[in-house]
Design an enzyme around this catalytic site. Structure first.
Site, PDB file in Angstrom:
ATOM      1  N   ARG A 221     -46.989  17.161 -21.187  1.00  0.00           N
ATOM      2  CA  ARG A 221     -46.028  16.249 -20.560  1.00  0.00           C
ATOM      3  C   ARG A 221     -45.958  16.503 -19.051  1.00  0.00           C
ATOM      4  O   ARG A 221     -45.870  15.589 -18.247  1.00  0.00           O
ATOM      5  CB  ARG A 221     -44.638  16.407 -21.200  1.00  0.00           C
TER       6      ARG A 221
ATOM      7  N   ASP B 291     -43.038  10.610 -35.691  1.00  0.00           N
ATOM      8  CA  ASP B 291     -41.846  10.784 -34.856  1.00  0.00           C
ATOM      9  C   ASP B 291     -40.643  10.663 -35.789  1.00  0.00           C
ATOM     10  O   ASP B 291     -40.783  10.260 -36.958  1.00  0.00           O
ATOM     11  CB  ASP B 291     -41.829   9.701 -33.753  1.00  0.00           C
TER      12      ASP B 291
ATOM     13  N   CYS C 103     -44.042  13.925 -30.847  1.00  0.00           N
ATOM     14  CA  CYS C 103     -43.495  13.958 -29.485  1.00  0.00           C
ATOM     15  C   CYS C 103     -42.391  15.002 -29.338  1.00  0.00           C
ATOM     16  O   CYS C 103     -42.151  15.496 -28.244  1.00  0.00           O
ATOM     17  CB  CYS C 103     -42.967  12.584 -29.108  1.00  0.00           C
TER      18      CYS C 103
ATOM     19  N   ARG D 182     -34.256   7.199 -17.836  1.00  0.00           N
ATOM     20  CA  ARG D 182     -34.229   7.182 -19.310  1.00  0.00           C
ATOM     21  C   ARG D 182     -33.010   6.373 -19.702  1.00  0.00           C
ATOM     22  O   ARG D 182     -31.876   6.777 -19.408  1.00  0.00           O
ATOM     23  CB  ARG D 182     -34.164   8.606 -19.866  1.00  0.00           C
TER      24      ARG D 182
ATOM     25  N   GLN E 271     -44.797   9.987 -22.499  1.00  0.00           N
ATOM     26  CA  GLN E 271     -45.185  10.683 -23.727  1.00  0.00           C
ATOM     27  C   GLN E 271     -46.603  10.274 -24.137  1.00  0.00           C
ATOM     28  O   GLN E 271     -47.443  11.122 -24.441  1.00  0.00           O
ATOM     29  CB  GLN E 271     -44.197  10.324 -24.847  1.00  0.00           C
TER      30      GLN E 271
ATOM     31  N   HIS F 182     -42.148   4.665 -24.327  1.00  0.00           N
ATOM     32  CA  HIS F 182     -42.122   6.046 -23.829  1.00  0.00           C
ATOM     33  C   HIS F 182     -43.501   6.361 -23.237  1.00  0.00           C
ATOM     34  O   HIS F 182     -44.269   7.164 -23.773  1.00  0.00           O
ATOM     35  CB  HIS F 182     -41.775   6.995 -24.974  1.00  0.00           C
TER      36      HIS F 182
HETATM   37  N1   CP Z   1     -40.555  14.001 -26.258  1.00  0.00           N
HETATM   38  C1   CP Z   1     -39.507  13.849 -25.437  1.00  0.00           C
HETATM   39  O1   CP Z   1     -39.381  12.888 -24.665  1.00  0.00           O
HETATM   40  O2   CP Z   1     -38.608  14.862 -25.518  1.00  0.00           O
HETATM   41  P1   CP Z   1     -37.175  14.886 -24.822  1.00  0.00           P
HETATM   42  O3   CP Z   1     -36.356  13.782 -25.469  1.00  0.00           O
HETATM   43  O4   CP Z   1     -36.623  16.245 -25.101  1.00  0.00           O
HETATM   44  O5   CP Z   1     -37.331  14.618 -23.371  1.00  0.00           O
HETATM   45  N1  NVA Z   2     -38.193   7.959 -30.769  1.00  0.00           N
HETATM   46  C1  NVA Z   2     -37.429   9.044 -30.244  1.00  0.00           C
HETATM   47  C2  NVA Z   2     -38.228   9.802 -29.245  1.00  0.00           C
HETATM   48  C3  NVA Z   2     -37.536  10.966 -28.599  1.00  0.00           C
HETATM   49  C4  NVA Z   2     -38.392  11.642 -27.567  1.00  0.00           C
HETATM   50  C5  NVA Z   2     -36.136   8.525 -29.627  1.00  0.00           C
HETATM   51  O1  NVA Z   2     -36.177   7.498 -28.937  1.00  0.00           O
HETATM   52  O2  NVA Z   2     -35.090   9.139 -29.851  1.00  0.00           O
END
Ligand code: CP
Ligand code: NVA
Length: 300
Positions: free
Chosen positions: A285, A216, A257, A98, A128, A125
């Site tokens: 997930r 989101d 998400c 990540r 997701q 993502h």
């Molecule tokens: N939806 C998602 O990726 O959640 P987190 O950021 O908590 O992993």
């Molecule tokens: N768009 C959001 C998603 C978090 C799971 C971010 O990148 O923070």
């Protein structure tokens, strides 16, 4: 030797392969693809769902997850992203990352002898989106023919969702304000799969007759400096509320998400209401991660 497959965006799979991943996701214990092996999970940003769903998916496949904070290895500070990847691959059968900058996960994949999975970047993502599509499949039986409406910020989540929807044969429509338009190149990327994709500014037009209404946060991780500008752009019309949900199909579901900011991009009445599938989506997930890893590691 089979070539190593990475998953940086959903369309690293073709539509048939996405179907296989969804099939594998349905079976909790068929594969031991990671028996006696490890998976490194590297996080430059916070996570609840991704870390836990990935760790448990690895355990369910017989493996051992090792989660690492970005600061612990110091990506491109203590050591280059390439050398961190080569090192982790000495011990692990797969690597998840990540990252803030999508280019970092691309650099990791470019040198990795084991599969690299994007666990969220500024651009994508995919884990997701796979769970989202699985949730749509569970709700409607078929994904093909569904209209998926995304209301709000065109971001990593909406891009991967649109691409996944296209591969699965769903219609994708995204509503966002001027200045925050879904990228034309991304729209073409979805259209390449043959599915219908559309950009509008009116949320009512997007949601009209939709089977899935998705939103989101308006301010993603790493965009904190733009927060007040984005609040101004989105807060007049882009909140998903009961009135907007009323424009969707009668059996429409709401997805997010998570984490959510109730009262901003969605009202609590919708987020926690009868049409919401957010907890099933969060659980998915783990199932989707397990299906993907089983696929990438050549299981069962
Ligand atoms: N939806 C998602 O990726 O959640 P987190 O950021 O908590 O992993
Ligand atoms: N768009 C959001 C998603 C978090 C799971 C971010 O990148 O923070």
């Amino acid at each position: 030797m089979k070539p190593v497959r990475h998953l940086l965006e959903v369309d690293d799979l073709n539509s048939g392969e996405l179907g296989q991943v969804l099939e594998l996701s349905a079976y909790p214990a068929l594969s031991r693809a990671l028996e006696g092996q490890g998976m490194a999970l590297l996080f430059e940003k916070p996570s609840a769902r991704t870390r836990h769903s990935m760790e448990m998916a690895v355990v369910q496949l017989g493996g051992h997850p090792v989660s690492i904070a970005g600061a612990e290895v110091g990506i491109d500070e203590r050591e280059s992203a390439e050398d961190i990847t080569r090192t982790l691959a000495c011990y692990h059968a797969a690597i998840g990352a990540r990252v803030f900058d999508h280019a970092v996960v691309e650099r990791m994949a470019a040198v990795s002898p084991v599969p690299v999975v994007n666990m969220l970047s500024d651009q994508a993502h995919p884990l997701q989106a796979m769970a989202d599509i699985l949730t749509v499949k569970q709700a409607f039986g078929e994904i093909s023919g569904c209209r998926i409406a995304y209301v709000g910020d065109p971001n990593n989540v909406s891009r991967s969702l649109g691409i996944a929807a296209g591969l699965a044969g769903a219609e994708f429509v995204i509503a966002s304000p001027a200045g925050y338009r879904f990228d034309e190149a991304d729209l073409n990327r979805i259209a390449n799969s043959g599915a219908a994709a559309q950009v509008v500014d009116d949320p009512v037009r997007a949601v009209d007759g939709a089977h899935v209404v998705y939103t989101d946060v308006w301010v993603s991780m790493g965009q904190e400096a733009e927060a007040s500008e984005k609040m101004d752009a989105f807060s007049d019309r882009y909140t998903v509320d009961e009135q907007l949900m009323g424009r969707a199909a009668p059996d429409a579901i709401f997805l997010h998400c998570l984490p959510a900011r109730p009262g901003l991009e969605v009202t609590p009445e919708v987020l926690y209401g009868p049409q919401s599938r957010i907890w099933q989506q969060a659980e998915n997930r783990m199932h989707a991660a397990r299906g993907l890893l089983a696929f990438l590691l050549g299981a069962p």
